[in-house]
Design a protein around this motif. Structure first.
Motif, PDB file in Angstrom:
ATOM      1  N   ILE A 295       0.836  -1.211   0.000  1.00 44.15           N
ATOM      2  CA  ILE A 295       0.000   0.000   0.000  1.00 44.15           C
ATOM      3  C   ILE A 295       0.864   1.252   0.000  1.00 44.15           C
ATOM      4  O   ILE A 295       0.586   2.213  -0.721  1.00 44.15           O
ATOM      5  CB  ILE A 295      -0.974  -0.029   1.187  1.00 44.15           C
ATOM      6  CG1 ILE A 295      -2.049  -1.103   0.949  1.00 44.15           C
ATOM      7  CG2 ILE A 295      -1.603   1.334   1.433  1.00 44.15           C
ATOM      8  CD1 ILE A 295      -2.870  -1.454   2.170  1.00 44.15           C
ATOM      9  N   SER A 296       1.928   1.230   0.782  1.00 41.06           N
ATOM     10  CA  SER A 296       2.847   2.370   0.825  1.00 41.06           C
ATOM     11  C   SER A 296       3.479   2.609  -0.546  1.00 41.06           C
ATOM     12  O   SER A 296       3.570   3.755  -1.015  1.00 41.06           O
ATOM     13  CB  SER A 296       3.922   2.110   1.880  1.00 41.06           C
ATOM     14  OG  SER A 296       4.752   3.215   2.037  1.00 41.06           O
ATOM     15  N   ALA A 297       3.869   1.538  -1.222  1.00 37.79           N
ATOM     16  CA  ALA A 297       4.449   1.662  -2.563  1.00 37.79           C
ATOM     17  C   ALA A 297       3.413   2.178  -3.564  1.00 37.79           C
ATOM     18  O   ALA A 297       3.720   3.041  -4.398  1.00 37.79           O
ATOM     19  CB  ALA A 297       4.996   0.310  -3.023  1.00 37.79           C
ATOM     20  N   LEU A 298       2.199   1.669  -3.474  1.00 36.60           N
ATOM     21  CA  LEU A 298       1.135   2.140  -4.375  1.00 36.60           C
ATOM     22  C   LEU A 298       0.836   3.616  -4.144  1.00 36.60           C
ATOM     23  O   LEU A 298       0.653   4.371  -5.107  1.00 36.60           O
ATOM     24  CB  LEU A 298      -0.131   1.300  -4.186  1.00 36.60           C
ATOM     25  CG  LEU A 298      -0.062  -0.131  -4.720  1.00 36.60           C
ATOM     26  CD1 LEU A 298      -1.232  -0.956  -4.200  1.00 36.60           C
ATOM     27  CD2 LEU A 298      -0.042  -0.116  -6.246  1.00 36.60           C
TER      28      LEU A 298
ATOM     29  N   LEU B  96      -3.393  -9.764  -4.847  1.00 43.57           N
ATOM     30  CA  LEU B  96      -3.616  -8.488  -5.520  1.00 43.57           C
ATOM     31  C   LEU B  96      -3.893  -8.676  -7.007  1.00 43.57           C
ATOM     32  O   LEU B  96      -4.660  -7.916  -7.600  1.00 43.57           O
ATOM     33  CB  LEU B  96      -2.431  -7.543  -5.315  1.00 43.57           C
ATOM     34  CG  LEU B  96      -2.666  -6.093  -5.714  1.00 43.57           C
ATOM     35  CD1 LEU B  96      -3.879  -5.494  -5.005  1.00 43.57           C
ATOM     36  CD2 LEU B  96      -1.446  -5.249  -5.437  1.00 43.57           C
ATOM     37  N   THR B  97      -3.327  -9.718  -7.608  1.00 47.31           N
ATOM     38  CA  THR B  97      -3.591  -9.982  -9.022  1.00 47.31           C
ATOM     39  C   THR B  97      -4.862 -10.804  -9.226  1.00 47.31           C
ATOM     40  O   THR B  97      -5.242 -11.082 -10.358  1.00 47.31           O
ATOM     41  CB  THR B  97      -2.395 -10.709  -9.682  1.00 47.31           C
ATOM     42  OG1 THR B  97      -2.145 -11.923  -8.980  1.00 47.31           O
ATOM     43  CG2 THR B  97      -1.155  -9.835  -9.696  1.00 47.31           C
ATOM     44  N   GLY B  98      -5.510 -11.186  -8.142  1.00 47.18           N
ATOM     45  CA  GLY B  98      -6.784 -11.900  -8.234  1.00 47.18           C
ATOM     46  C   GLY B  98      -6.676 -13.398  -8.417  1.00 47.18           C
ATOM     47  O   GLY B  98      -7.678 -14.072  -8.621  1.00 47.18           O
TER      48      GLY B  98
ATOM     49  N   LYS C 215      -6.288  -2.303  -3.757  1.00 43.69           N
ATOM     50  CA  LYS C 215      -6.999  -2.324  -5.044  1.00 43.69           C
ATOM     51  C   LYS C 215      -7.528  -0.936  -5.396  1.00 43.69           C
ATOM     52  O   LYS C 215      -7.473  -0.524  -6.554  1.00 43.69           O
ATOM     53  CB  LYS C 215      -8.165  -3.325  -5.009  1.00 43.69           C
ATOM     54  CG  LYS C 215      -7.755  -4.778  -5.061  1.00 43.69           C
ATOM     55  CD  LYS C 215      -7.072  -5.159  -6.340  1.00 43.69           C
ATOM     56  CE  LYS C 215      -8.048  -5.514  -7.417  1.00 43.69           C
ATOM     57  NZ  LYS C 215      -7.377  -6.033  -8.625  1.00 43.69           N
ATOM     58  N   SER C 216      -8.033  -0.235  -4.398  1.00 41.31           N
ATOM     59  CA  SER C 216      -8.561   1.108  -4.631  1.00 41.31           C
ATOM     60  C   SER C 216      -7.470   2.038  -5.161  1.00 41.31           C
ATOM     61  O   SER C 216      -7.694   2.791  -6.112  1.00 41.31           O
ATOM     62  CB  SER C 216      -9.151   1.658  -3.330  1.00 41.31           C
ATOM     63  OG  SER C 216      -9.524   2.999  -3.481  1.00 41.31           O
ATOM     64  N   ILE C 217      -6.298   1.984  -4.566  1.00 42.27           N
ATOM     65  CA  ILE C 217      -5.184   2.824  -5.021  1.00 42.27           C
ATOM     66  C   ILE C 217      -4.724   2.366  -6.400  1.00 42.27           C
ATOM     67  O   ILE C 217      -4.517   3.185  -7.305  1.00 42.27           O
ATOM     68  CB  ILE C 217      -4.018   2.783  -4.015  1.00 42.27           C
ATOM     69  CG1 ILE C 217      -4.473   3.293  -2.649  1.00 42.27           C
ATOM     70  CG2 ILE C 217      -2.843   3.621  -4.533  1.00 42.27           C
ATOM     71  CD1 ILE C 217      -3.543   2.903  -1.518  1.00 42.27           C
TER      72      ILE C 217
END
Length: 112
Positions: free
Chosen positions: A26-29, A53-55, A72-74
């Motif tokens: 999340i921090s990277a995104l 994350l890739t589903g 996912k939102s980011i």
């Protein structure tokens, strides 16, 4: 241009290993979003995070579902494609160094 542009060491307090991996993602995104990156590659030594994350894998635990939704939102707001790359932990000593830095010295960001 391409290549690594930022290293982030961030203290997150008490968390499970999987929560810590998700928070790092999340921090990277967030950093990529703030930079308005047009192509993002995240190298991660957590197979769980990459596959979820890739589903490819289902997110079963509620504490991880919350972090998955945030990531996912980011990712959906990025200006270009996101590539997730799994890296063997033994080949990702830089991540361990950043985690240890955060534990010993607190938050810091290095830009290249």
């Amino acid at each position: 241009a391409g290549g690594k542009v930022k290293d982030i060491a961030k203290s997150i307090g008490f968390a499970t290993c999987n929560e810590a991996e998700w928070r790092a993602c999340i921090s990277a995104l967030n950093a990529a979003f703030e930079m308005r990156a047009t192509k993002v590659t995240i190298r991660c030594d957590s197979k769980l995070v990459v596959e979820q994350l890739t589903g490819k894998w289902k997110v079963n635990k509620e504490n991880l579902r919350v972090l998955h939704r945030e990531a996912k939102s980011i990712a959906n707001r990025l200006e270009g494609p996101l590539e997730m790359q799994w890296v063997a932990r033994a080949e990702n000593s830089a991540a361990d160094s950043l985690a240890n830095y955060a534990l010993d010295s607190g938050d810091r960001t290095w830009e290249f």
